[in-house]
Design a protein around this motif. Sequence first.
Motif, PDB file in Angstrom:
ATOM      1  N   ALA A  14      -4.572  -1.534  14.055  1.00 53.78           N
ATOM      2  CA  ALA A  14      -4.277  -1.619  12.618  1.00 53.78           C
ATOM      3  C   ALA A  14      -3.986  -3.052  12.197  1.00 53.78           C
ATOM      4  O   ALA A  14      -3.233  -3.771  12.854  1.00 53.78           O
ATOM      5  N   LYS A  15      -4.605  -3.454  11.098  1.00 56.24           N
ATOM      6  CA  LYS A  15      -4.345  -4.777  10.531  1.00 56.24           C
ATOM      7  C   LYS A  15      -3.036  -4.726   9.765  1.00 56.24           C
ATOM      8  O   LYS A  15      -2.766  -3.770   9.035  1.00 56.24           O
ATOM      9  N   ARG A  16      -2.202  -5.741   9.930  1.00 58.72           N
ATOM     10  CA  ARG A  16      -0.901  -5.727   9.245  1.00 58.72           C
ATOM     11  C   ARG A  16      -1.107  -5.718   7.724  1.00 58.72           C
ATOM     12  O   ARG A  16      -2.060  -6.287   7.211  1.00 58.72           O
ATOM     13  N   HIS A  17      -0.157  -5.102   7.030  1.00 64.86           N
ATOM     14  CA  HIS A  17      -0.312  -4.905   5.593  1.00 64.86           C
ATOM     15  C   HIS A  17       1.041  -4.625   4.958  1.00 64.86           C
ATOM     16  O   HIS A  17       2.016  -4.337   5.665  1.00 64.86           O
ATOM     17  N   ILE A  18       1.071  -4.720   3.643  1.00 68.08           N
ATOM     18  CA  ILE A  18       2.287  -4.410   2.885  1.00 68.08           C
ATOM     19  C   ILE A  18       1.999  -3.247   1.953  1.00 68.08           C
ATOM     20  O   ILE A  18       1.063  -3.307   1.148  1.00 68.08           O
ATOM     21  N   HIS A  19       2.774  -2.176   2.062  1.00 69.38           N
ATOM     22  CA  HIS A  19       2.700  -1.080   1.097  1.00 69.38           C
ATOM     23  C   HIS A  19       3.557  -1.460  -0.100  1.00 69.38           C
ATOM     24  O   HIS A  19       4.657  -1.992   0.070  1.00 69.38           O
ATOM     25  N   GLU A  31      -2.577  -8.135   4.266  1.00 74.24           N
ATOM     26  CA  GLU A  31      -3.232  -7.499   3.124  1.00 74.24           C
ATOM     27  C   GLU A  31      -2.241  -6.647   2.338  1.00 74.24           C
ATOM     28  O   GLU A  31      -1.254  -6.157   2.885  1.00 74.24           O
ATOM     29  N   LEU A  32      -2.514  -6.485   1.057  1.00 72.41           N
ATOM     30  CA  LEU A  32      -1.688  -5.622   0.212  1.00 72.41           C
ATOM     31  C   LEU A  32      -2.332  -4.247   0.132  1.00 72.41           C
ATOM     32  O   LEU A  32      -3.545  -4.132   0.015  1.00 72.41           O
ATOM     33  N   ARG A  33      -1.493  -3.215   0.203  1.00 78.59           N
ATOM     34  CA  ARG A  33      -1.977  -1.850   0.032  1.00 78.59           C
ATOM     35  C   ARG A  33      -1.207  -1.191  -1.098  1.00 78.59           C
ATOM     36  O   ARG A  33      -0.226  -0.482  -0.867  1.00 78.59           O
ATOM     37  N   PRO A  34      -1.613  -1.473  -2.330  1.00 79.27           N
ATOM     38  CA  PRO A  34      -0.891  -0.877  -3.453  1.00 79.27           C
ATOM     39  C   PRO A  34      -1.186   0.608  -3.589  1.00 79.27           C
ATOM     40  O   PRO A  34      -2.281   1.067  -3.241  1.00 79.27           O
ATOM     41  N   GLY A  35      -0.209   1.355  -4.050  1.00 77.66           N
ATOM     42  CA  GLY A  35      -0.374   2.794  -4.286  1.00 77.66           C
ATOM     43  C   GLY A  35       0.737   3.247  -5.210  1.00 77.66           C
ATOM     44  O   GLY A  35       1.852   2.722  -5.141  1.00 77.66           O
ATOM     45  N   GLU A  36       0.419   4.212  -6.055  1.00 71.32           N
ATOM     46  CA  GLU A  36       1.360   4.718  -7.061  1.00 71.32           C
ATOM     47  C   GLU A  36       2.723   5.038  -6.457  1.00 71.32           C
ATOM     48  O   GLU A  36       3.754   4.692  -7.004  1.00 71.32           O
ATOM     49  N   ASN A  37       2.716   5.708  -5.304  1.00 69.65           N
ATOM     50  CA  ASN A  37       3.973   6.223  -4.749  1.00 69.65           C
ATOM     51  C   ASN A  37       4.479   5.460  -3.528  1.00 69.65           C
ATOM     52  O   ASN A  37       5.387   5.914  -2.853  1.00 69.65           O
ATOM     53  N   PHE A  38       3.887   4.322  -3.247  1.00 67.44           N
ATOM     54  CA  PHE A  38       4.319   3.605  -2.045  1.00 67.44           C
ATOM     55  C   PHE A  38       5.692   2.972  -2.225  1.00 67.44           C
ATOM     56  O   PHE A  38       6.089   2.591  -3.323  1.00 67.44           O
ATOM     57  N   VAL A  39       6.406   2.862  -1.116  1.00 66.58           N
ATOM     58  CA  VAL A  39       7.687   2.168  -1.076  1.00 66.58           C
ATOM     59  C   VAL A  39       7.423   0.810  -0.441  1.00 66.58           C
ATOM     60  O   VAL A  39       6.703   0.715   0.557  1.00 66.58           O
ATOM     61  N   LEU A  40       7.979  -0.244  -1.035  1.00 61.98           N
ATOM     62  CA  LEU A  40       7.723  -1.603  -0.556  1.00 61.98           C
ATOM     63  C   LEU A  40       8.148  -1.754   0.909  1.00 61.98           C
ATOM     64  O   LEU A  40       9.321  -1.593   1.249  1.00 61.98           O
ATOM     65  N   GLU A  41       7.202  -2.077   1.749  1.00 64.17           N
ATOM     66  CA  GLU A  41       7.460  -2.179   3.189  1.00 64.17           C
ATOM     67  C   GLU A  41       6.235  -2.807   3.856  1.00 64.17           C
ATOM     68  O   GLU A  41       5.104  -2.453   3.532  1.00 64.17           O
ATOM     69  N   MET A  42       6.488  -3.729   4.780  1.00 63.48           N
ATOM     70  CA  MET A  42       5.375  -4.282   5.550  1.00 63.48           C
ATOM     71  C   MET A  42       5.221  -3.474   6.836  1.00 63.48           C
ATOM     72  O   MET A  42       6.206  -3.004   7.392  1.00 63.48           O
ATOM     73  N   HIS A  43       3.985  -3.286   7.277  1.00 62.45           N
ATOM     74  CA  HIS A  43       3.738  -2.594   8.536  1.00 62.45           C
ATOM     75  C   HIS A  43       3.110  -3.531   9.557  1.00 62.45           C
ATOM     76  O   HIS A  43       2.097  -4.165   9.283  1.00 62.45           O
ATOM     77  N   VAL A  44       3.725  -3.603  10.717  1.00 65.23           N
ATOM     78  CA  VAL A  44       3.155  -4.353  11.848  1.00 65.23           C
ATOM     79  C   VAL A  44       3.083  -3.402  13.035  1.00 65.23           C
ATOM     80  O   VAL A  44       3.721  -2.344  13.021  1.00 65.23           O
ATOM     81  N   ASP A  45       2.316  -3.763  14.061  1.00 68.26           N
ATOM     82  CA  ASP A  45       2.295  -2.905  15.245  1.00 68.26           C
ATOM     83  C   ASP A  45       3.308  -3.410  16.273  1.00 68.26           C
ATOM     84  O   ASP A  45       4.010  -4.405  16.041  1.00 68.26           O
ATOM     85  N   THR A  46       3.397  -2.721  17.395  1.00 68.01           N
ATOM     86  CA  THR A  46       4.452  -3.037  18.364  1.00 68.01           C
ATOM     87  C   THR A  46       4.235  -4.412  19.012  1.00 68.01           C
ATOM     88  O   THR A  46       5.203  -5.097  19.331  1.00 68.01           O
TER      89      THR A  46
END
Length: 210
Positions: free
Chosen positions: A137-142, A176-191
């Motif tokens: 998975a590529k890192r991203h921000i919800h 990358e940014l992953r905007p969505g109506e119901n997303f909670v602001l949070e970055m995702h990285v892998d282990t």
Amino acid sequence: MNNYSIEEIRKIVREVLLEMQAETFSIGISNRHIHLTEEHFSILFPNESIEPLKPLKQPGEFASKQTVTLVGPKGEIKKVRILGPLRKRSQVEISKTDARNLGVQPPIRLSGHLDDAIEITIRSDAAELTIPAAIIAKRHIHLNYQDMERLNLKEGQVVSVEIFEGARRGIFNDVELRPGENFVLEMHVDTDEANGADIQPNTRGRIIRE
Ligand SMILES: [Zn+2]
């Protein structure tokens, strides 16, 4: 120079800190996991339905009770969690370390971008499936659209995120940014990324302004 009283300086510092804090966000560490279609789930778990174990931070998403084993040419990884709800495409998200242990070389892709995802074998007690579904998975921000406006970001923008606390501070580019109506602001990285930057469950990041 102006003579500020201690009280005034305190007030200014407090305001600046609050402003800075509003621009920070938590960082979610995604362990290896898989998403399944209804069809693939029912092959692997006949007569079962997906059972939520615990909710994730993004609304509606959950870790399920069911796990599978991933099998590659060089090894196996047991107890890989299925995340729900079930999806339109099956997707296996592993780290680069996992990929090495399994003996596979998936591309680094955003979730859902599976055109060149590689074949992986998924095994349960009941069945085994080999499907082209594995990515790193590529890192991203919800974030939702209000967050986007508040942080002055645009759809499609790629940002840099500073990890400003902990023993391995650093900057992640190409987020990358992953905007969505119901997303909670949070970055995702892998282990791997989390370990590389000593990211703990309470570590926060912020977008760097050029
Ligand atoms: Zn995510």
